[in-house]
Design an enzyme around this catalytic site. Structure first.
Site, short mmCIF file in Angstrom:
data_model
loop_
_atom_site.label_atom_id
_atom_site.label_comp_id
_atom_site.label_asym_id
_atom_site.label_seq_id
_atom_site.Cartn_x
_atom_site.Cartn_y
_atom_site.Cartn_z
N PRO A 2 0.73 -1.26 0.00
CA PRO A 2 0.00 0.00 0.00
C PRO A 2 0.77 1.32 0.00
CG PRO A 2 -0.06 -0.95 2.18
CD PRO A 2 0.70 -1.89 1.32
N GLU A 3 0.99 1.90 -1.15
CA GLU A 3 1.25 3.33 -1.25
C GLU A 3 0.15 3.85 -2.16
OE1 GLU A 3 5.27 4.72 -1.68
OE2 GLU A 3 6.09 2.99 -0.64
N LYS A 52 -3.49 7.45 0.57
CA LYS A 52 -3.55 6.02 0.94
C LYS A 52 -4.93 5.63 1.47
CE LYS A 52 1.34 6.38 1.96
NZ LYS A 52 2.33 6.56 3.03
N ASN A 161 7.31 4.82 1.83
CA ASN A 161 8.74 4.65 2.03
C ASN A 161 9.49 4.24 0.76
OD1 ASN A 161 10.83 4.98 3.81
ND2 ASN A 161 10.79 2.86 4.54
N ARG A 254 11.51 5.53 10.26
CA ARG A 254 11.40 4.67 9.07
C ARG A 254 12.75 4.59 8.39
NH1 ARG A 254 6.30 4.16 7.24
NH2 ARG A 254 7.15 2.29 6.29
#
Length: 264
Positions: A2-3, A52, A161, A254
């Site tokens: 999921p992006e 998102k 990310n 992150r």
DNA sequence: TGAGTATGTTCAG
DNA sequence: TGAACCTACTCAT
């Protein structure tokens, strides 16, 4: 996974498969059971996405889904197979089945609540009418690093990310560059690249960032649906452009990957 | 069998 | 800033 590209892809598929028809809704896991009953046998009007966040519209009630780190949909042609016990929401018609597992968020909301959610988000580069001036405003007024800002959904929505690392590499930009030190040209380059990459990714839900000329023969042989990166998760491996070892550090909790030679 | 990891977000301290 | 949460998978023991 999921992006923003995934969510846009999911909205497109759900709309294609379910919009305009009655949908059977259930919650095998149970946590969405009360809400599932409210939309069971109702017509899905359309599906939309912002960053998102996925919205499945059933007239007034809207199913709001955020996949979080490891939520996912299993999309199949209509199946008689029992869903797994962790399936939060199953949507089904005569032709197709959509199973949702492990989302951070799956709730029934009103249109007003949906507007409150999207109002907190920055412009989503995948949208045709995304407000680039607003995005520039959000970035250029901040002292935070561009690496930090790209992950901030209130600044720009939809980048995660993987795209962050890849966008910064492709722009040959120092991840620690403060937003307010960036030139408009530098910002425009990243914005336009984000638009392009997210749209490419949304076609089949796979992140594609590497120019094929930089893939190894083995990688080329794997072909179509495989995902390769310039820097993401390539710590210690040689940079595809300059052979310097890719480095890894931590930004806002992150992992950030970058090439210390290309990105200065 | 259990620890560690993952493309994310929110909330308590 | 760190923990918690949602789940499945890999790897070490």
């Amino acid at each position: 996974m999921p992006e923003g590209h995934t969510i846009r892809h999911l909205a497109t598929v759900h709309e294609k498969w379910f919009a305009g028809k009655k949908v059977k809704a259930s919650s095998p896991q149970g946590r969405f059971a009360l809400y599932a009953r409210q939309i069971d046998d109702q017509v899905m009007t359309h599906a939309s996405a912002h960053g998102k966040h996925l919205f499945l519209h059933f007239g007034k009630p809207i199913v709001h889904v955020h996949l979080g780190l490891y939520g996912w949909f299993t999309l199949t042609k209509a199946t008689q197979e029992q869903p797994t016990g962790t399936t939060r929401l199953r949507l089904q018609n005569d032709e197709y089945t959509s199973d949702l597992v492990g989302p951070t968020k799956c709730e029934l909301i009103t249109e007003e609540q949906m507007h409150l959610i999207t109002a907190k988000l920055g412009p989503d580069p995948i949208h045709e009418d995304a407000d680039v001036e607003q995005a520039w405003n959000n970035i250029s007024k901040s002292k935070k690093s561009i690496a930090s800002l790209l992950m901030n959904q209130a600044a720009i929505a939809g980048i995660g990310n993987v795209y962050r690392a890849e966008l910064l590499f492709r722009a040959q930009m120092d991840p620690m560059m403060p937003g307010n030190k960036m030139s408009r040209d530098e910002f425009d380059e990243i914005w336009c690249d984000a638009r392009a990459l997210l749209r490419i990714g949304a076609v089949d839900g796979v992140i594609k960032t590497v120019n094929p000329q930089y893939l190894t023969n083995e990688e080329k042989a794997v072909g179509g649906h495989a995902q390769f990166s310039y820097v993401y998760k390539r710590t210690g491996l040689p940079c595809r452009i300059c052979n310097t070892k890719i480095e890894q550090s931590n930004v806002d909790g992150r992992k950030l990957y970058w090439c210390p030679e290309c990105q200065i």
